[in-house]
Scaffold this motif. Structure first.
Motif, PDB file in Angstrom:
ATOM      1  N   ASP A 146       0.813  -1.220   0.000  1.00 55.57           N
ATOM      2  CA  ASP A 146       0.000   0.000   0.000  1.00 55.57           C
ATOM      3  C   ASP A 146       0.848   1.273   0.000  1.00 55.57           C
ATOM      4  O   ASP A 146       0.320   2.381  -0.037  1.00 55.57           O
ATOM      5  N   ASN A 147       2.173   1.126   0.022  1.00 59.34           N
ATOM      6  CA  ASN A 147       3.059   2.278  -0.170  1.00 59.34           C
ATOM      7  C   ASN A 147       3.423   2.483  -1.631  1.00 59.34           C
ATOM      8  O   ASN A 147       4.230   3.363  -1.955  1.00 59.34           O
ATOM      9  N   GLY A 148       2.888   1.654  -2.530  1.00 56.19           N
ATOM     10  CA  GLY A 148       3.071   1.892  -3.956  1.00 56.19           C
ATOM     11  C   GLY A 148       4.358   1.310  -4.505  1.00 56.19           C
ATOM     12  O   GLY A 148       4.647   0.131  -4.334  1.00 56.19           O
ATOM     13  N   VAL A 149       5.158   2.143  -5.151  1.00 58.31           N
ATOM     14  CA  VAL A 149       6.375   1.676  -5.812  1.00 58.31           C
ATOM     15  C   VAL A 149       7.446   2.757  -5.723  1.00 58.31           C
ATOM     16  O   VAL A 149       7.148   3.960  -5.750  1.00 58.31           O
ATOM     17  N   LEU A 150       8.678   2.331  -5.581  1.00 53.92           N
ATOM     18  CA  LEU A 150       9.833   3.215  -5.632  1.00 53.92           C
ATOM     19  C   LEU A 150      10.722   2.716  -6.767  1.00 53.92           C
ATOM     20  O   LEU A 150      11.045   1.524  -6.826  1.00 53.92           O
TER      21      LEU A 150
END
Length: 319
Positions: A220-224
């Protein structure tokens, strides 16, 4: 031998038959808990990515290995129904890969895997034409030697290679030398580089292996992601989560779709985030694969979680 037709995407890697067991809460050690349902569905990293791309209008080929059991029949039927071309090796008496997946009330899953050592894809199983007659190659690295051979053929032919890595398999670094887009699970960069900081480990991976892109999916923090010049940090879309099984597989499918559309990198990553989020709204690795229009609508109107963040902890794992 008939020359295989040209496809947009060829995938070489895992399939699995998933038994999804729905629980209210993850059980404590030594406890006894009731489960509300058990559902048998096709899954597997590369197999699921290929099926998603096929549903979105791409032409695809799956290269893998199965036993000769009921699970194999389930996969053959699923590929046929989706319209995926297949090059599948059958192992007489072999047991096809299986996963027991515990899904708690919040949609988070815990995976238990079973692999028959006889059912392993080897370099000798591969035909070069299966790989070269494609616009892109996707691998997961589980059968590392076979993936390495396929990636080497693709690299020599100028075909982009995308990798989905969720474990550090023996010999995987040789594979990574031929990967262009390395998109991995959240803990892999720090473990691979021996570096506590996620951003720094992505930079180091990109330099070491010469990738066009290194990225970590963060739930749920997406992508880096790091492309050698710019850091991209995209938050995940907020959706009602039923089951997170297959979210990473669909993220890779979304990224590959955008890559072959020649979209800007940030749009590729955003589309992948939206596709992955929507897949979490239904049961199973492929249960929430949505039409392109639905994904685009979420990108245009959907809400996101708070700005993505990553926190190094003492064991070096990013949570």
């Amino acid at each position: 031998m008939t020359k295989p037709s040209k496809v947009d995407l060829v995938g070489v890697g895992l399939n699995a038959t998933d038994t999804l067991i729905a629980l209210a809460n993850y059980p404590e050690r030594g406890s006894k808990v009731e489960y509300s349902s058990a559902t048998l569905l096709p899954g597997g990293q590369v197999a699921t990515t290929v099926v998603a791309c096929q549903r979105w209008g791409m032409s695809t080929r799956y290269v893998g290995i199965l036993g000769d059991d009921a699970a194999a029949a389930l996969h053959h039927e699923a590929f046929t129904r989706a319209g995926v071309q297949t090059q599948i090796i059958t192992v007489p008496g072999g047991i096809s890969p299986q996963s027991l997946i515990l899904v708690d009330g919040g949609g988070e899953r815990t995976v238990l895997c079973r692999r028959d050592p006889r059912v392993a894809l080897k370099p000798a199983h591969l035909e070069r034409e299966w790989i070269l007659n494609a616009r892109a190659l996707h691998v997961d690295g589980y059968d590392t030697e076979a993936a390495t051979i396929a990636a080497g053929w693709a690299r020599a032919a100028g075909i982009p290679v995308i990798a989905d890595l969720d474990e550090l398999y023996p010999g995987v670094e040789k594979l990574l030398q031929n990967v262009d887009y390395l998109i991995v699970s959240r803990d892999i960069p720090c473990r691979l580089m021996g570096e506590r900081d996620l951003e720094m480990s992505l930079r180091q991976m990109q330099r070491r292996y010469g990738c066009c892109l290194t990225a970590a999916t963060l739930g749920d923090n997406g992508v880096l992601a790091w492309d050698g010049k710019q850091l991209y940090q995209l938050s995940a879309y907020s959706v009602p989560v039923v089951d997170t099984t297959g979210a990473g597989d669909i993220f890779h499918a979304g990224f590959i779709y955008g890559l072959l559309q020649n979209w800007p990198l940030e749009r590729q990553l955003d589309f992948a985030c939206a596709a992955a989020a929507l897949n979490c709204t239904a049961v199973g690795a492929r249960g929430g694969i949505q039409p392109l229009e639905t994904i685009e609508d979420l990108m245009a109107t959907g809400s996101r979680y708070r700005a993505a963040s990553y926190v190094p902890v003492s064991d070096g794992v990013i949570r």
